[in-house]
Design a protein around this motif. Structure first.
Motif, PDB file in Angstrom:
ATOM      1  N   GLY A  63      42.049 -77.110  34.015  1.00 39.69           N
ATOM      2  CA  GLY A  63      41.979 -76.496  32.511  1.00 39.69           C
ATOM      3  C   GLY A  63      41.348 -76.912  31.718  1.00 39.69           C
ATOM      4  O   GLY A  63      39.830 -76.521  31.342  1.00 39.69           O
ATOM      5  N   VAL A 103      37.326 -77.351  33.284  1.00 45.13           N
ATOM      6  CA  VAL A 103      36.688 -75.260  32.858  1.00 45.13           C
ATOM      7  C   VAL A 103      36.748 -75.403  31.780  1.00 45.13           C
ATOM      8  O   VAL A 103      35.243 -74.851  30.778  1.00 45.13           O
ATOM      9  N   ARG A 156      32.121 -68.460  35.519  1.00 45.28           N
ATOM     10  CA  ARG A 156      33.593 -68.604  35.973  1.00 45.28           C
ATOM     11  C   ARG A 156      34.215 -68.406  37.560  1.00 45.28           C
ATOM     12  O   ARG A 156      34.753 -69.342  37.643  1.00 45.28           O
ATOM     13  N   ASP A 157      32.774 -67.573  37.932  1.00 40.95           N
ATOM     14  CA  ASP A 157      33.750 -67.405  39.951  1.00 40.95           C
ATOM     15  C   ASP A 157      33.358 -68.045  40.338  1.00 40.95           C
ATOM     16  O   ASP A 157      34.217 -67.713  42.057  1.00 40.95           O
ATOM     17  N   LEU A 177      32.559 -71.181  39.648  1.00 38.45           N
ATOM     18  CA  LEU A 177      33.455 -72.441  39.848  1.00 38.45           C
ATOM     19  C   LEU A 177      34.407 -73.643  40.124  1.00 38.45           C
ATOM     20  O   LEU A 177      35.296 -72.739  40.653  1.00 38.45           O
ATOM     21  N   ILE A 237      36.850 -77.403  40.944  1.00 41.36           N
ATOM     22  CA  ILE A 237      37.150 -78.645  40.741  1.00 41.36           C
ATOM     23  C   ILE A 237      37.999 -79.269  41.057  1.00 41.36           C
ATOM     24  O   ILE A 237      39.121 -79.013  41.204  1.00 41.36           O
ATOM     25  N   ALA A 254      40.928 -75.875  42.007  1.00 39.26           N
ATOM     26  CA  ALA A 254      40.880 -74.755  41.631  1.00 39.26           C
ATOM     27  C   ALA A 254      38.920 -74.713  41.981  1.00 39.26           C
ATOM     28  O   ALA A 254      38.291 -76.032  42.379  1.00 39.26           O
ATOM     29  N   GLY A 262      36.326 -69.615  40.737  1.00 36.45           N
ATOM     30  CA  GLY A 262      37.005 -69.565  39.715  1.00 36.45           C
ATOM     31  C   GLY A 262      38.918 -69.271  39.794  1.00 36.45           C
ATOM     32  O   GLY A 262      38.983 -68.623  38.845  1.00 36.45           O
ATOM     33  N   GLN A 263      39.206 -69.687  40.827  1.00 28.79           N
ATOM     34  CA  GLN A 263      40.950 -69.518  40.820  1.00 28.79           C
ATOM     35  C   GLN A 263      41.620 -70.624  41.434  1.00 28.79           C
ATOM     36  O   GLN A 263      40.799 -70.933  42.104  1.00 28.79           O
ATOM     37  N   PRO A 264      42.790 -70.983  40.595  1.00 27.18           N
ATOM     38  CA  PRO A 264      43.793 -72.495  41.839  1.00 27.18           C
ATOM     39  C   PRO A 264      43.454 -72.072  43.152  1.00 27.18           C
ATOM     40  O   PRO A 264      43.770 -70.973  43.502  1.00 27.18           O
TER      41      PRO A 264
END
Lengths: 408, 408
Positions: A324, A327, A339-340, A342, A344, A352, A355-357
């Motif tokens: 987080g 981000v 965001r959507d 990305l 990590i 993630a 954009g989502q876990p």
């Protein structure tokens, strides 16, 4: 204050002598200590030179003069003073630098404009001219010393001596590169100063040497950060004596230029990482690779935004795969990101994606990776093909202890 | 983790009710806790609204929708969820926000576009729709509560409740402004989120309210920094119910607009400083005033470069008047500066003037000042008339403890 050797320290490498380069160190007494604090490097006639300097708007006289002189592309000597940065010292500081240049020029018979000077240490105190004069006098006739001796003599609060070396075959001849650097150790009221010196026996045209240094600087020294602070004195100089006897490298079209450039770049990368390994309070080395960015430069900026984030650096110190915060650092970089798209990861494991876990996320392998000493963070922006890797260290109580608890 | 009340905390002020504003809080159970974590503010028909939002490239759905809806300049309700930031949660997070908007709109009879939602807390976990639905249902009929109750309900790891108030005479009528804010406390893996809400009974045209908020934001919320990190959710909203009965303020030409603007700005300044007073690990509040810069914006950037410098912040933590680090931070700001016209002081005493240490420098008064809780740093660039003041806090072991040692 007793600084402990960094847990990320490397042993000083076995480095070859460079024909045309003679190293000498003496004690000029810039502080009340016994150690060598003046380094004098004599360079043979015909040595070419290139340099990159701090972008600070408040540089030292050493940087101002060095920036002027490097344009001629020639060098005969380097003097490094440790214990006094001679920054923010007005005309008195400048006189001290000019005195050193004149004295060396007379001593070895060269133009003062071919003498480069660096100083590192306390700021706001003019470099004492008497000590410098006696030191230079002694240095002119001192016996030659080793790379490790010189690496120690240029350091201030570094916790280990830093050197790097590489070789390449150029036009059938083995050329060598040996380099030393001092890093970002500092004690109040001193300032972080990165001073790096690269020596090679290859013959390299000064404009091409400058081009290689600029290129490598952008991917190495400009891709490291300890605490986002920039010194008034940061300097990296490259010197090529030409003693290896190759036909001078004038561009990438020259025979062997690619091999030389690769070795040169490798030395710069080693030096830059050594500085991070000695970051104040560093317990972990962090390599952040950003892919899928709008451009390589955009990737570098996003990488540095992550690398400079205290929240990311403390999370790594706490061995917490806190994506987080990554981000957040991507979001604040001011570079194109979505965001959507990305993703990590840590240590090669995504946390993630888009954009989502990650579904059914297993934190165990990330947690294991975070317990190690060399951490990687992977960030895919998902927009284009720009990429960069930057290096930093974690932020620990050791940083606070060195910079706050200790009083000058 | 037990967070101690910040030593820089202020008492919650006695704040007047705002006619047309009804505050309610309930426990929606966003976390396993007993405290109120859903705040519902009902606004009377005719309320105008303005807002500023994070510049993060990775904002939450709350921010995306708020940014769209604020263009209409009208508001009937605000909902703030604490314990879950609902950031980086994709379409599921967006659905949860839209559900809240629809439910409130139906409950009080308004358009969903006049309902504003903020969320703060853990990221990467979609806001649970069931909890939100039950919470909103309860909130619609909950009894009204106090400003302090609401300030507590919107907070996450803030160590004290934050409110600010001011009054002004507009067209012979006393108008009131009451405001609450939550600050930058955070616990891994949560993120710093600044959420601020300003309420007034004045009648203010939405375009003028937005202009005032933009102006004050540039000199208050945009002039504070705790650790240079920027959240994905930062939001400040202003609401004007018009119940005071003044003729609507439409520009600075409106009677009483100056008085209102001054009170509004004062509230923003108070709120911004409260956030810094609760910076993680903060022991000292630092006000940095930059004068003589090329422009006000240049002064602000130089001020933030100093305020974000870990070396400056740790020096203040160590009560060290380390002006050399301030020189460094000015130099790296990327703004016009000249070493030889630069002056630096602490607590109103110059340490260096025009690029050199002050002659016969007496450190005693600076040392006394640095031992206090409210520190000032004065920087004169000496080039022109640009000026700005920025606020930050010192960097201590407490910051590391909160962000590294504590594990989620």
């Amino acid at each position: 204050m007793d600084l402990k050797r960094s847990p990320l320290a490397l042993h000083f490498p076995d480095m070859p002598d460079i024909d045309g380069v003679t190293l000498r160190t003496v004690n000029a007494g810039y502080k009340d200590w016994e150690r060598a604090d003046l380094t004098f490097v004599e360079l043979c006639d015909g040595t070419t030179a290139a340099g990159v300097f701090t972008q600070s708007a408040c540089p030292s006289s050493e940087v101002e003069l060095g920036r002027q002189h490097i344009k001629q592309g020639a060098a005969r000597a380097l003097v490094v003073n440790a214990g006094n940065a001679n920054a923010f010292t007005g005309y008195r500081g400048r006189e001290a630098v000019e005195q050193i240049m004149a004295q060396i020029a007379e001593g070895i018979g060269c133009a003062p404009e071919t003498v480069f000077v660096s100083s590192t240490g306390v700021i706001g105190v003019p470099l004492p001219k008497d000590a410098a004069k006696a030191g230079v006098t002694a240095a002119l006739t001192a016996p030659p010393c080793s790379w490790e001796d010189a690496a120690k003599a240029i350091s201030t609060t570094d916790t280990f001596a830093k050197g790097a070396t590489a070789t390449a075959i150029v036009q059938g001849k083995t050329i060598s590169i040996s380099a030393i650097i001092k890093g970002s150790g500092m004690i109040a009221p001193d300032m972080a100063t990165m001073l790096g010196y690269i020596f090679t026996d290859a013959a390299v045209d000064p404009a091409f040497l400058q081009q290689l240094l600029n290129d490598s600087n952008g991917k190495t020294f400009s891709c490291i950060t300890v605490d986002s602070d920039t010194s008034t004195s940061d300097t990296v100089l490259a010197f090529a004596t030409g003693k290896a006897g190759n036909a001078p490298l004038v561009s990438f079209d020259s025979e062997g230029a690619d091999a030389f450039a690769a070795a040169f770049h490798d030395v710069c990368r080693q030096l830059a990482q050594l500085v991070v390994r000695d970051g104040e309070g560093a317990q972990k080395l962090i390599a952040i690779t950003v892919t899928g960015a709008d451009s390589d430069e955009s990737a570098r900026k996003i990488g540095l935004s992550i690398a400079n984030s205290p929240l990311v650096k403390t999370a790594v110190a706490g061995e917490d795969a806190n994506w987080g915060r990554v981000v957040m650092a991507v979001g604040k970089a001011g570079e194109p990101a979505d965001r959507d798209t990305l993703s990590i990861g840590f240590g090669g494991h995504w946390a993630a994606r888009n954009g989502q876990p990650v579904d059914d996320f297993d934190e165990a392998p990330l947690a294991r990776h975070l317990k190690g000493q060399e951490i990687t963070i992977e960030v895919d922006i998902g927009l284009s093909t720009g990429r960069a890797t930057v290096w930093t260290c974690d932020l620990t109580n050791g940083y606070i202890a060195i910079n706050a608890d200790y009083r000058s």
